[in-house]
Design an enzyme around this catalytic site. Structure first.
Site, PDB file in Angstrom:
ATOM      1  N   ASP A  95       0.860  -1.018   0.129  1.00  0.00           N
ATOM      2  CA  ASP A  95       0.011   0.002   0.033  1.00  0.00           C
ATOM      3  C   ASP A  95       0.823   1.271  -0.069  1.00  0.00           C
ATOM      4  O   ASP A  95       2.084   1.111   0.038  1.00  0.00           O
ATOM      5  CB  ASP A  95      -0.986  -0.134   1.255  1.00  0.00           C
ATOM      6  CG  ASP A  95      -1.946   0.676   0.977  1.00  0.00           C
ATOM      7  OD1 ASP A  95      -2.258   1.614   0.054  1.00  0.00           O
ATOM      8  OD2 ASP A  95      -2.925   1.083   2.078  1.00  0.00           O
ATOM      9  N   HIS A  96       0.141   2.509  -0.123  1.00  0.00           N
ATOM     10  CA  HIS A  96       0.805   3.801  -0.109  1.00  0.00           C
ATOM     11  C   HIS A  96       2.308   3.774   0.334  1.00  0.00           C
ATOM     12  O   HIS A  96       2.709   3.665   1.506  1.00  0.00           O
ATOM     13  CB  HIS A  96       0.188   4.640   1.050  1.00  0.00           C
ATOM     14  CG  HIS A  96      -1.411   4.961   0.523  1.00  0.00           C
ATOM     15  ND1 HIS A  96      -1.596   6.069  -0.272  1.00  0.00           N
ATOM     16  CD2 HIS A  96      -2.493   4.178   0.830  1.00  0.00           C
ATOM     17  CE1 HIS A  96      -2.946   5.835  -0.358  1.00  0.00           C
ATOM     18  NE2 HIS A  96      -3.382   5.089   0.351  1.00  0.00           N
ATOM     19  N   GLU A 169      -3.101   8.352   7.388  1.00  0.00           N
ATOM     20  CA  GLU A 169      -2.954   6.997   7.364  1.00  0.00           C
ATOM     21  C   GLU A 169      -1.290   6.803   7.508  1.00  0.00           C
ATOM     22  O   GLU A 169      -0.523   7.355   6.859  1.00  0.00           O
ATOM     23  CB  GLU A 169      -3.414   6.309   6.060  1.00  0.00           C
ATOM     24  CG  GLU A 169      -2.972   4.833   5.945  1.00  0.00           C
ATOM     25  CD  GLU A 169      -3.505   4.240   4.906  1.00  0.00           C
ATOM     26  OE1 GLU A 169      -4.227   3.076   4.989  1.00  0.00           O
ATOM     27  OE2 GLU A 169      -3.048   4.367   3.754  1.00  0.00           O
ATOM     28  N   HIS A 211      -9.271   8.953   4.514  1.00  0.00           N
ATOM     29  CA  HIS A 211      -8.796   7.868   5.117  1.00  0.00           C
ATOM     30  C   HIS A 211      -9.268   7.962   6.541  1.00  0.00           C
ATOM     31  O   HIS A 211      -9.617   9.070   7.037  1.00  0.00           O
ATOM     32  CB  HIS A 211      -7.203   7.741   5.409  1.00  0.00           C
ATOM     33  CG  HIS A 211      -6.287   7.378   4.058  1.00  0.00           C
ATOM     34  ND1 HIS A 211      -5.488   7.900   3.472  1.00  0.00           N
ATOM     35  CD2 HIS A 211      -6.561   6.262   3.288  1.00  0.00           C
ATOM     36  CE1 HIS A 211      -5.146   7.114   2.187  1.00  0.00           C
ATOM     37  NE2 HIS A 211      -5.919   6.156   2.369  1.00  0.00           N
ATOM     38  N   HIS A 248      -9.667   4.289  -2.572  1.00  0.00           N
ATOM     39  CA  HIS A 248      -9.094   4.586  -1.471  1.00  0.00           C
ATOM     40  C   HIS A 248     -10.150   5.210  -0.618  1.00  0.00           C
ATOM     41  O   HIS A 248     -11.032   6.038  -0.939  1.00  0.00           O
ATOM     42  CB  HIS A 248      -7.821   5.245  -1.502  1.00  0.00           C
ATOM     43  CG  HIS A 248      -6.764   4.614  -2.244  1.00  0.00           C
ATOM     44  ND1 HIS A 248      -5.445   4.554  -1.577  1.00  0.00           N
ATOM     45  CD2 HIS A 248      -6.660   3.947  -3.177  1.00  0.00           C
ATOM     46  CE1 HIS A 248      -4.649   3.814  -2.371  1.00  0.00           C
ATOM     47  NE2 HIS A 248      -5.432   3.218  -3.360  1.00  0.00           N
ATOM     48  N   ASN A 270      -9.915  -0.708  -1.245  1.00  0.00           N
ATOM     49  CA  ASN A 270      -9.230  -0.686   0.132  1.00  0.00           C
ATOM     50  C   ASN A 270      -9.960  -0.808   1.263  1.00  0.00           C
ATOM     51  O   ASN A 270     -10.557   0.094   1.514  1.00  0.00           O
ATOM     52  CB  ASN A 270      -7.963   0.386   0.102  1.00  0.00           C
ATOM     53  CG  ASN A 270      -6.768   0.402  -0.723  1.00  0.00           C
ATOM     54  OD1 ASN A 270      -7.107  -0.373  -1.616  1.00  0.00           O
ATOM     55  ND2 ASN A 270      -5.517   1.018  -0.651  1.00  0.00           N
TER      56      ASN A 270
END
Length: 339
Positions: A95-96, A169, A211, A248, A270
Site C-alpha cells: 500500500d501507499h 494513514e 482515510h 481508497h 482498500n
C-alpha cells in the site's frame, strides 16, 4: 490455491472490470490478520487482494527492528505457504509508499522480485503502490514512469495515485479540501505519460476520498468524477473505461456510492479501518466478559483458558473474516473466484 501468478492476477483484474465488481484489498499487519483475510475470501468464494502498508511492514518486522522490507518479505513468504490451503486466489500488494520511503520500501521489494524472476521464479508481490499525491503531478509522473518500467520488468503491476486522499494513514495526513477531487486534465496527462509503457498500472483517482473513520454522510464523495475521467480519456484513446481504478478511503461510504464506482471501472477497494475494528471488537468483548480470568485479580491465578492468546485470537479472526465477507458482498465479488 497458491498466491496469484502475474497471469492469474491480470485475469482477476480483467474479470472484475468486465463484470463490474471489485476486489477488497485488505490491509494486514500480522499473520493472524492475514489468515482472517484469507478465511473471509474463502467464505465469500471470492478472490481478493491482501496488502501491507509501510507502517504495517515495519510493525511486522518487530518493534525493535522496524525494517519495512524485512516485515513485508516475511509476510509475503508466509502468505505464499498458508494461502495454498484456501480455495481462492489472492494477490499480494504493498500500500501507499510516498517519495521519502521509495528507497527503503518499494524499490528494494521490486528488486527482490526481479531477482526471483531472473531465476525463473514468480515475483514476491503482484503489485506495489507508488503514492505521489504529495508532489506535483509532473514529478509524480516522472517517478511513476521509472517505477512502472521496473515493475513491468519484474512482472509486477504498479498502482499510482493522482489527487489527494484526505485524512491520516501511517502518519501521513492530508487536509480535506478541493485537492480531494482529481481533475480530468490530470487524468489526461497521466494517460499520455504512461500510455506508451508496456507495464500495467492501476490508478487511484480521488473523488472526495478520506482515510480513517467517519460517520455516514460526513465523507462527501463524488463518484461521477470517475465517469468523467473515464469518458474524457476514453474519447481520446478510443477505449471504453481505459483506467483500472482503485477506491481508497471508503470507510463510512454509502453502499450506493460504492456500487456506483464499480460501474465506472473500480476493480480494487482498500479496506483497513473497518477490518481493524472488526478484529479488535471481539477481543474487547472477551476481555470485558472474562476480566477476572484474563487478569490475576486480587492475588488469584486467573484462568489460562481465558488468557491464552489462541482463545481471543480466534474470536478476532472470526470477527475480521466476517467483515471481509461483507466487503465482498458490497463490492459484488462474492462467488466470482477463479476456477
Amino acid at each position: 490455491m497458491p498466491i496469484a501468478t502475474p497471469e492469474s492476477y491480470a485475469a482477476m483484474l480483467d474479470r472484475a472490470k468486465e463484470g463490474r465488481f471489485a476486489y477488497p484489498a485488505i490491509n494486514v499487519t500480522s499473520s493472524q490478520t492475514l489468515v482472517a483475510a484469507l478465511r473471509g475470501f474463502a467464505e465469500a468464494e471470492s478472490d481478493g487482494i491482501v496488502q501491507v502498508s509501510t507502517g504495517g511492514a515495519e510493525y511486522l518486522s518487530g518493534s525493535t527492528v522496524k525494517d519495512m522490507v524485512v516485515g513485508a518479505t516475511a509476510l509475503a513468504e508466509y502468505a505464499h505457504v498458508v494461502a495454498a490451503s484456501y480455495d481462492v486466489t489472492v494477490a499480494l500488494h504493498t500500500d501507499h509508499c510516498p517519495e521519502d520511503k521509495l528507497d527503503g520500501y518499494m524499490r528494494p521489494l521490486i528488486a527482490i522480485s526481479q531477482e526471483r524472476v531472473d531465476a525463473g521464479r514468480e515475483p514476491l508481490f503482484q503489485s506495489h503502490m507508488w503514492d505521489g499525491s504529495a508532489v506535483e503531478l509532473e514529478e509524480n509522473l516522472v517517478i511513476a514512469q521509472e517505477l512502472l518500467e521496473k515493475c513491468a520488468a519484474a512482472r509486477i503491476v504498479m498502482e499510482m495515485e493522482i489527487g489527494v486522499v484526505g485524512g491520516e494513514e501511517d502518519g501521513v495526513e492530508n487536509a480535506i479540501n478541493d485537492k480531494l477531487y482529481t481533475t480530468t486534465e490530470d487524468a489526461l496527462r497521466t494517460a499520455e505519460a504512461l500510455g506508451t509503457s508496456s507495464g500495467r498500472y492501476l490508478l487511484a483517482a480521488t473523488f472526495g476520498n478520506v482515510h480513517g473513520v467517519y460517520k455516514p454522510g460526513n465523507v462527501k464523495l463524488k463518484p461521477a468524477i470517475l465517469k468523467q475521467i473515464q469518458d474524457a480519456v476514453g474519447e481520446k484513446t478510443g477505449t471504453e473505461r481505459p483506467f483500472d481504478l482503485v477506491f481508497h478511503g471508503g470507510s463510512g461510504s454509502l453502499l450506493e456510492e460504492i456500487r456506483e464506482t464499480l460501474d465506472y471501472g473500480v476493480v480494487k477497494m482498500n479496506v483497513d479501518t473497518d477490518t481493524q475494528y472488526a478484529f479488535t471488537r471481539p477481543v474487547a468483548d472477551h476481555m470485558l466478559a472474562n476480566y477476572a480470568g484474563v487478569l490475576k485479580v486480587d492475588g488469584e491465578v486467573g484462568n489460562k483458558k481465558q488468557y491464552d492468546p489462541r482463545v481471543w485470537g480466534k474470536a478476532a479472526e472470526t470477527g475480521m473474516a466476517a467483515r471481509v465477507v461483507q466487503a465482498c458482498q458490497d463490492l459484488r465479488s462474492t462467488g466470482t473466484r477463479l476456477r
